[in-house]
Motif scaffolding. Sequence first.
Motif, PDB file in Angstrom:
ATOM      1  N   VAL A 221      21.048  -0.028 -52.216  1.00  0.00           N
ATOM      2  CA  VAL A 221      21.651   0.010 -53.546  1.00  0.00           C
ATOM      3  C   VAL A 221      20.714   0.808 -54.435  1.00  0.00           C
ATOM      4  N   THR A 222      21.275   1.608 -55.301  1.00  0.00           N
ATOM      5  CA  THR A 222      20.478   2.452 -56.181  1.00  0.00           C
ATOM      6  C   THR A 222      20.997   2.358 -57.612  1.00  0.00           C
ATOM      7  N   GLY A 223      20.113   2.594 -58.546  1.00  0.00           N
ATOM      8  CA  GLY A 223      20.496   2.581 -59.955  1.00  0.00           C
ATOM      9  C   GLY A 223      19.550   3.441 -60.757  1.00  0.00           C
ATOM     10  N   SER A 224      20.019   3.914 -61.898  1.00  0.00           N
ATOM     11  CA  SER A 224      19.157   4.731 -62.749  1.00  0.00           C
ATOM     12  C   SER A 224      19.631   4.692 -64.201  1.00  0.00           C
ATOM     13  N   VAL A 225      18.681   4.947 -65.089  1.00  0.00           N
ATOM     14  CA  VAL A 225      18.946   5.116 -66.513  1.00  0.00           C
ATOM     15  C   VAL A 225      18.210   6.386 -66.920  1.00  0.00           C
TER      16      VAL A 225
ATOM     17  N   VAL B 276      23.180   9.139 -72.513  1.00  0.00           N
ATOM     18  CA  VAL B 276      22.313   8.228 -71.765  1.00  0.00           C
ATOM     19  C   VAL B 276      23.158   7.701 -70.599  1.00  0.00           C
ATOM     20  N   PRO B 277      23.060   8.365 -69.432  1.00  0.00           N
ATOM     21  CA  PRO B 277      23.813   7.906 -68.269  1.00  0.00           C
ATOM     22  C   PRO B 277      23.166   6.672 -67.627  1.00  0.00           C
ATOM     23  N   VAL B 278      23.983   5.686 -67.330  1.00  0.00           N
ATOM     24  CA  VAL B 278      23.567   4.496 -66.592  1.00  0.00           C
ATOM     25  C   VAL B 278      24.388   4.492 -65.311  1.00  0.00           C
ATOM     26  N   ARG B 279      23.714   4.597 -64.155  1.00  0.00           N
ATOM     27  CA  ARG B 279      24.413   4.741 -62.870  1.00  0.00           C
ATOM     28  C   ARG B 279      24.009   3.642 -61.896  1.00  0.00           C
ATOM     29  N   LEU B 280      24.972   3.204 -61.090  1.00  0.00           N
ATOM     30  CA  LEU B 280      24.737   2.292 -59.969  1.00  0.00           C
ATOM     31  C   LEU B 280      25.457   2.863 -58.760  1.00  0.00           C
ATOM     32  N   GLY B 281      24.897   2.661 -57.569  1.00  0.00           N
ATOM     33  CA  GLY B 281      25.561   3.223 -56.406  1.00  0.00           C
ATOM     34  C   GLY B 281      25.031   2.723 -55.087  1.00  0.00           C
ATOM     35  N   LEU B 282      25.540   3.345 -54.033  1.00  0.00           N
ATOM     36  CA  LEU B 282      25.131   3.049 -52.664  1.00  0.00           C
ATOM     37  C   LEU B 282      24.482   4.281 -52.052  1.00  0.00           C
TER      38      LEU B 282
ATOM     39  N   VAL C  51      28.387   4.813 -66.492  1.00  0.00           N
ATOM     40  CA  VAL C  51      28.830   5.213 -67.823  1.00  0.00           C
ATOM     41  C   VAL C  51      27.796   6.136 -68.446  1.00  0.00           C
ATOM     42  N   ALA C  52      28.261   7.217 -69.048  1.00  0.00           N
ATOM     43  CA  ALA C  52      27.402   8.099 -69.840  1.00  0.00           C
ATOM     44  C   ALA C  52      27.668   7.760 -71.304  1.00  0.00           C
ATOM     45  N   ASN C  53      26.704   7.102 -71.941  1.00  0.00           N
ATOM     46  CA  ASN C  53      26.834   6.737 -73.350  1.00  0.00           C
ATOM     47  C   ASN C  53      26.478   7.954 -74.200  1.00  0.00           C
ATOM     48  N   LEU C  54      27.495   8.545 -74.822  1.00  0.00           N
ATOM     49  CA  LEU C  54      27.304   9.772 -75.591  1.00  0.00           C
ATOM     50  C   LEU C  54      26.575   9.482 -76.892  1.00  0.00           C
ATOM     51  N   THR C  55      25.647  10.352 -77.264  1.00  0.00           N
ATOM     52  CA  THR C  55      24.866  10.165 -78.486  1.00  0.00           C
ATOM     53  C   THR C  55      24.957  11.421 -79.331  1.00  0.00           C
ATOM     54  N   GLY C  56      24.380  11.369 -80.511  1.00  0.00           N
ATOM     55  CA  GLY C  56      24.361  12.551 -81.375  1.00  0.00           C
ATOM     56  C   GLY C  56      25.700  12.817 -82.009  1.00  0.00           C
ATOM     57  N   ASP C  57      26.186  14.050 -81.878  1.00  0.00           N
ATOM     58  CA  ASP C  57      27.423  14.465 -82.537  1.00  0.00           C
ATOM     59  C   ASP C  57      28.682  13.925 -81.855  1.00  0.00           C
ATOM     60  N   TYR C  58      28.547  13.384 -80.659  1.00  0.00           N
ATOM     61  CA  TYR C  58      29.697  12.841 -79.937  1.00  0.00           C
ATOM     62  C   TYR C  58      29.573  11.326 -79.914  1.00  0.00           C
ATOM     63  N   ASP C  59      30.691  10.659 -79.732  1.00  0.00           N
ATOM     64  CA  ASP C  59      30.683   9.208 -79.793  1.00  0.00           C
ATOM     65  C   ASP C  59      31.417   8.635 -78.596  1.00  0.00           C
ATOM     66  N   GLY C  60      31.040   7.442 -78.184  1.00  0.00           N
ATOM     67  CA  GLY C  60      31.739   6.747 -77.113  1.00  0.00           C
ATOM     68  C   GLY C  60      31.036   6.863 -75.787  1.00  0.00           C
TER      69      GLY C  60
ATOM     70  N   ALA D 251      33.122   7.796 -68.221  1.00  0.00           N
ATOM     71  CA  ALA D 251      32.934   7.263 -66.867  1.00  0.00           C
ATOM     72  C   ALA D 251      32.279   8.329 -65.999  1.00  0.00           C
ATOM     73  N   ILE D 252      31.420   7.892 -65.068  1.00  0.00           N
ATOM     74  CA  ILE D 252      30.680   8.814 -64.202  1.00  0.00           C
ATOM     75  C   ILE D 252      31.072   8.601 -62.747  1.00  0.00           C
ATOM     76  N   PHE D 253      31.219   9.694 -62.021  1.00  0.00           N
ATOM     77  CA  PHE D 253      31.311   9.670 -60.555  1.00  0.00           C
ATOM     78  C   PHE D 253      30.378  10.747 -60.040  1.00  0.00           C
TER      79      PHE D 253
END
Length: 171
Positions: free
Chosen positions: A68-72, A98-104, A120-129, A132-134
Amino acid sequence: MKKILFTITGMLLVLCFTSSATQAQLKRFSIGPFIEAGFPVGSMADNYKTGYGAGVGADIKLIAGLGVTGSVSYMRFPGQTVTDDGGNTYKVDALSAVPVRLGLKYKFIPLLYVKVEGGVANLTGDYDGGAAIFSPGLGLRVLGFDFQAKYEAWFKDGTNGFWGLKAGWNF
């Protein structure tokens, strides 16, 4: 969002210290920093230049090469100067997230692995929301060095995709 990042970082640090102390000889857990570059493709390449980022990743080995793998991390894609159909020129705002990823992760041989992550990629700065990441990838791990080539797609109001190169060190 800051609460989520602090919680995830805290959990990774706790796992790092408890796992390394109790299972140091088994080497079933590793954590370490990485840097990455993203080369936009498709419609993302029309608006953004090569992106760069840095972060912290962790691996937990399970059974028979499976883990199992994960990253921030933090990624930033500078905006390009674009000319529209009417001949007007404008600058696209940079895309930061700020991408937060979990995987195999599965090791075919001791050095080579394949990996698939989501998150999930949490958008910052001029973009909001959030987007989803694959992200499928192929990697090489030699001693503590970890090198990976991947494709990553962010899904929000369409798809923003990029080819990525990642280099890191695992303790």
